[in-house]
Each structure stands twice: as C-alpha cells, then as structure tokens.
Design a protein around this motif. Structure first.
Motif, PDB file in Angstrom:
ATOM      1  N   GLY A  46     -13.429 -37.019  23.471  1.00  0.00           N
ATOM      2  CA  GLY A  46     -14.360 -35.894  23.845  1.00  0.00           C
ATOM      3  C   GLY A  46     -13.862 -34.636  23.678  1.00  0.00           C
ATOM      4  O   GLY A  46     -14.500 -33.364  24.116  1.00  0.00           O
ATOM      5  N   SER A  47     -12.536 -34.300  23.080  1.00  0.00           N
ATOM      6  CA  SER A  47     -12.199 -33.025  23.090  1.00  0.00           C
ATOM      7  C   SER A  47     -12.449 -32.265  21.865  1.00  0.00           C
ATOM      8  O   SER A  47     -11.954 -31.203  21.693  1.00  0.00           O
ATOM      9  CB  SER A  47     -10.468 -33.230  23.113  1.00  0.00           C
ATOM     10  OG  SER A  47      -9.987 -33.927  21.852  1.00  0.00           O
ATOM     11  N   ALA A  48     -13.204 -32.782  20.722  1.00  0.00           N
ATOM     12  CA  ALA A  48     -13.694 -32.392  19.789  1.00  0.00           C
ATOM     13  C   ALA A  48     -12.407 -31.803  18.743  1.00  0.00           C
ATOM     14  O   ALA A  48     -12.628 -31.023  17.827  1.00  0.00           O
ATOM     15  CB  ALA A  48     -14.402 -30.897  19.966  1.00  0.00           C
ATOM     16  N   LEU A  56     -17.106 -27.757  12.841  1.00  0.00           N
ATOM     17  CA  LEU A  56     -18.429 -27.371  12.983  1.00  0.00           C
ATOM     18  C   LEU A  56     -18.434 -26.342  14.237  1.00  0.00           C
ATOM     19  O   LEU A  56     -19.566 -25.502  13.948  1.00  0.00           O
ATOM     20  CB  LEU A  56     -19.190 -28.797  13.692  1.00  0.00           C
ATOM     21  CG  LEU A  56     -19.481 -29.693  12.561  1.00  0.00           C
ATOM     22  CD1 LEU A  56     -20.352 -30.712  13.126  1.00  0.00           C
ATOM     23  CD2 LEU A  56     -20.537 -28.912  11.371  1.00  0.00           C
ATOM     24  N   PRO A  57     -17.892 -25.999  15.066  1.00  0.00           N
ATOM     25  CA  PRO A  57     -17.044 -26.893  15.921  1.00  0.00           C
ATOM     26  C   PRO A  57     -17.792 -27.532  16.852  1.00  0.00           C
ATOM     27  O   PRO A  57     -18.673 -26.900  17.775  1.00  0.00           O
ATOM     28  CB  PRO A  57     -16.053 -25.740  16.752  1.00  0.00           C
ATOM     29  CG  PRO A  57     -17.115 -24.313  16.832  1.00  0.00           C
ATOM     30  CD  PRO A  57     -17.937 -24.660  15.603  1.00  0.00           C
ATOM     31  N   GLY A  58     -17.229 -28.797  17.171  1.00  0.00           N
ATOM     32  CA  GLY A  58     -17.884 -29.656  18.259  1.00  0.00           C
ATOM     33  C   GLY A  58     -17.625 -29.236  19.759  1.00  0.00           C
ATOM     34  O   GLY A  58     -16.687 -28.587  19.994  1.00  0.00           O
ATOM     35  N   THR A  59     -18.524 -29.424  20.729  1.00  0.00           N
ATOM     36  CA  THR A  59     -18.170 -29.009  22.298  1.00  0.00           C
ATOM     37  C   THR A  59     -17.115 -29.944  22.658  1.00  0.00           C
ATOM     38  O   THR A  59     -16.912 -31.127  22.253  1.00  0.00           O
ATOM     39  CB  THR A  59     -19.321 -29.559  22.959  1.00  0.00           C
ATOM     40  OG1 THR A  59     -20.361 -28.176  22.499  1.00  0.00           O
ATOM     41  CG2 THR A  59     -19.112 -29.210  24.420  1.00  0.00           C
ATOM     42  N   ASP A  60     -16.179 -29.292  23.311  1.00  0.00           N
ATOM     43  CA  ASP A  60     -14.836 -29.948  23.916  1.00  0.00           C
ATOM     44  C   ASP A  60     -15.408 -30.458  25.116  1.00  0.00           C
ATOM     45  O   ASP A  60     -15.535 -29.611  26.086  1.00  0.00           O
ATOM     46  CB  ASP A  60     -13.801 -29.185  23.956  1.00  0.00           C
ATOM     47  CG  ASP A  60     -12.593 -29.683  24.414  1.00  0.00           C
ATOM     48  OD1 ASP A  60     -12.716 -30.926  25.124  1.00  0.00           O
ATOM     49  OD2 ASP A  60     -11.455 -29.141  24.565  1.00  0.00           O
ATOM     50  N   PHE A  61     -15.934 -31.641  25.766  1.00  0.00           N
ATOM     51  CA  PHE A  61     -16.332 -31.992  26.722  1.00  0.00           C
ATOM     52  C   PHE A  61     -15.073 -32.175  27.894  1.00  0.00           C
ATOM     53  O   PHE A  61     -15.246 -32.265  29.123  1.00  0.00           O
ATOM     54  CB  PHE A  61     -16.700 -33.581  26.657  1.00  0.00           C
ATOM     55  CG  PHE A  61     -18.022 -33.653  25.860  1.00  0.00           C
ATOM     56  CD1 PHE A  61     -19.043 -32.792  25.887  1.00  0.00           C
ATOM     57  CD2 PHE A  61     -18.245 -34.581  24.648  1.00  0.00           C
ATOM     58  CE1 PHE A  61     -19.885 -32.880  25.228  1.00  0.00           C
ATOM     59  CE2 PHE A  61     -19.125 -34.530  23.974  1.00  0.00           C
ATOM     60  CZ  PHE A  61     -20.290 -33.747  24.149  1.00  0.00           C
ATOM     61  N   THR A  62     -14.030 -32.077  27.499  1.00  0.00           N
ATOM     62  CA  THR A  62     -12.602 -32.077  28.327  1.00  0.00           C
ATOM     63  C   THR A  62     -12.318 -30.836  28.991  1.00  0.00           C
ATOM     64  O   THR A  62     -11.398 -30.630  29.787  1.00  0.00           O
ATOM     65  CB  THR A  62     -11.367 -32.596  27.572  1.00  0.00           C
ATOM     66  OG1 THR A  62     -10.997 -31.828  26.361  1.00  0.00           O
ATOM     67  CG2 THR A  62     -11.628 -34.103  27.195  1.00  0.00           C
ATOM     68  N   GLY A 115      -7.031 -37.041  25.801  1.00  0.00           N
ATOM     69  CA  GLY A 115      -5.960 -38.224  25.536  1.00  0.00           C
ATOM     70  C   GLY A 115      -6.478 -39.257  25.972  1.00  0.00           C
ATOM     71  O   GLY A 115      -5.696 -40.215  25.772  1.00  0.00           O
ATOM     72  N   LYS A 116      -7.624 -39.453  26.934  1.00  0.00           N
ATOM     73  CA  LYS A 116      -8.170 -40.760  27.281  1.00  0.00           C
ATOM     74  C   LYS A 116      -9.272 -40.869  26.497  1.00  0.00           C
ATOM     75  O   LYS A 116     -10.342 -40.339  26.787  1.00  0.00           O
ATOM     76  CB  LYS A 116      -8.354 -40.602  28.792  1.00  0.00           C
ATOM     77  CG  LYS A 116      -8.626 -41.732  29.377  1.00  0.00           C
ATOM     78  CD  LYS A 116      -9.250 -41.674  30.768  1.00  0.00           C
ATOM     79  CE  LYS A 116      -9.542 -43.125  31.487  1.00  0.00           C
ATOM     80  NZ  LYS A 116      -9.785 -43.099  32.716  1.00  0.00           N
ATOM     81  N   VAL A 117      -9.127 -42.131  25.690  1.00  0.00           N
ATOM     82  CA  VAL A 117     -10.138 -42.452  24.701  1.00  0.00           C
ATOM     83  C   VAL A 117     -11.541 -43.134  25.527  1.00  0.00           C
ATOM     84  O   VAL A 117     -11.252 -43.801  26.646  1.00  0.00           O
ATOM     85  CB  VAL A 117      -9.546 -43.727  23.749  1.00  0.00           C
ATOM     86  CG1 VAL A 117     -10.862 -44.217  22.879  1.00  0.00           C
ATOM     87  CG2 VAL A 117      -8.578 -43.245  22.935  1.00  0.00           C
ATOM     88  N   ILE A 118     -12.762 -42.637  25.269  1.00  0.00           N
ATOM     89  CA  ILE A 118     -13.934 -43.153  25.589  1.00  0.00           C
ATOM     90  C   ILE A 118     -14.157 -44.648  25.073  1.00  0.00           C
ATOM     91  O   ILE A 118     -14.363 -44.501  23.943  1.00  0.00           O
ATOM     92  CB  ILE A 118     -15.099 -42.017  25.589  1.00  0.00           C
ATOM     93  CG1 ILE A 118     -14.796 -40.724  26.282  1.00  0.00           C
ATOM     94  CG2 ILE A 118     -16.412 -42.555  26.133  1.00  0.00           C
ATOM     95  CD1 ILE A 118     -15.850 -39.558  26.053  1.00  0.00           C
TER      96      ILE A 118
END
Length: 122
Positions: A46-48, A56-62, A115-118
């Motif tokens: 989720g860190s993009a 793109l940049p994607g949103t960093d959910f972390t 660092g923690k995979v969804i």
C-alpha cells in the motif's frame, strides 16, 4: 423443462433484485480484491512504491499524515468512480459495492503498513 431453463438462466444471468441482498465480501476477500486490482499501482504493502505507483503517483496508504486528510467517503468515491475519467485510475463501480468499498477503506487501506504485504490469507 421450462422451470429448469428458467433456473439455469437465473444462475447465469442473475436479476439485480435477486442479488440486492447479497452480503458484502469479507475483509479477506477484499484483500484479494486489492491484490488483484490495486497492488500494481499502490504496491503490495500500500506504499505506492511500485514503478507504476511512482510514475502516476499512486496514493501511499501507509502515510498516516496524508491519509488523515482523506475522508472514508472521498476514498470510496474515488474507488468506485476512478480518477480523471478512468484514465489515471480505473473505476470499480461495477466490481465493488459502496458497502464493500467502505470496508476496503476502513479495514485494509487505513490499516496498511509499509513493508507489510496486504494478503488475503491474513
């Protein structure tokens, strides 16, 4: 015979009224949805930080500071409608209900840790 054909037809082409009461997918299933549809741009954690997410940049959910600025409703709307007419981010309105998108936001995206995979198995 006609009854059998009708039943088979409804299995293949369910009527929206028959599906309206279907329960939302579980958190485990929604993590699977994330892996299949979102991880390419937003990263496995989720860190993009994936190449596509950086471009793109994607949103960093972390990023807790950035996520605090986004309401659940705004994120649900983005998931279902996409960004820039589906060019930057595809709309998922036909693939995820509003209730499911809200669970995805609250139970998966807001709980993402760098660092923690969804993964669906968690």
């Amino acid at each position: 015979m006609r009854r059998t054909i009708l039943i088979l037809y409804l299995v293949v082409h369910p009527h929206p009224f028959l599906c309206a009461g279907a329960p939302p997918r579980s958190v485990k299933e929604l993590k699977g949805f994330y892996v299949a549809n979102c991880a390419k741009c937003h990263g496995a954690d989720g860190s993009a930080r994936s190449p596509e997410g950086k471009r793109l940049p994607g949103t960093d959910f972390t990023d807790t500071l950035n996520m605090a600025k986004k309401s659940d409703a705004m994120m649900v709307k983005t998931i279902r409608k996409g960004i820039f007419f589906g060019v930057v981010m595809h709309p998922f309105k036909k693939r995820i209900t509003e209730a499911e998108a809200l669970v995805l936001v609250r139970e998966v995206l807001r709980k993402a840790e760098r660092g923690k995979v969804i993964a669906p198995g968690e």
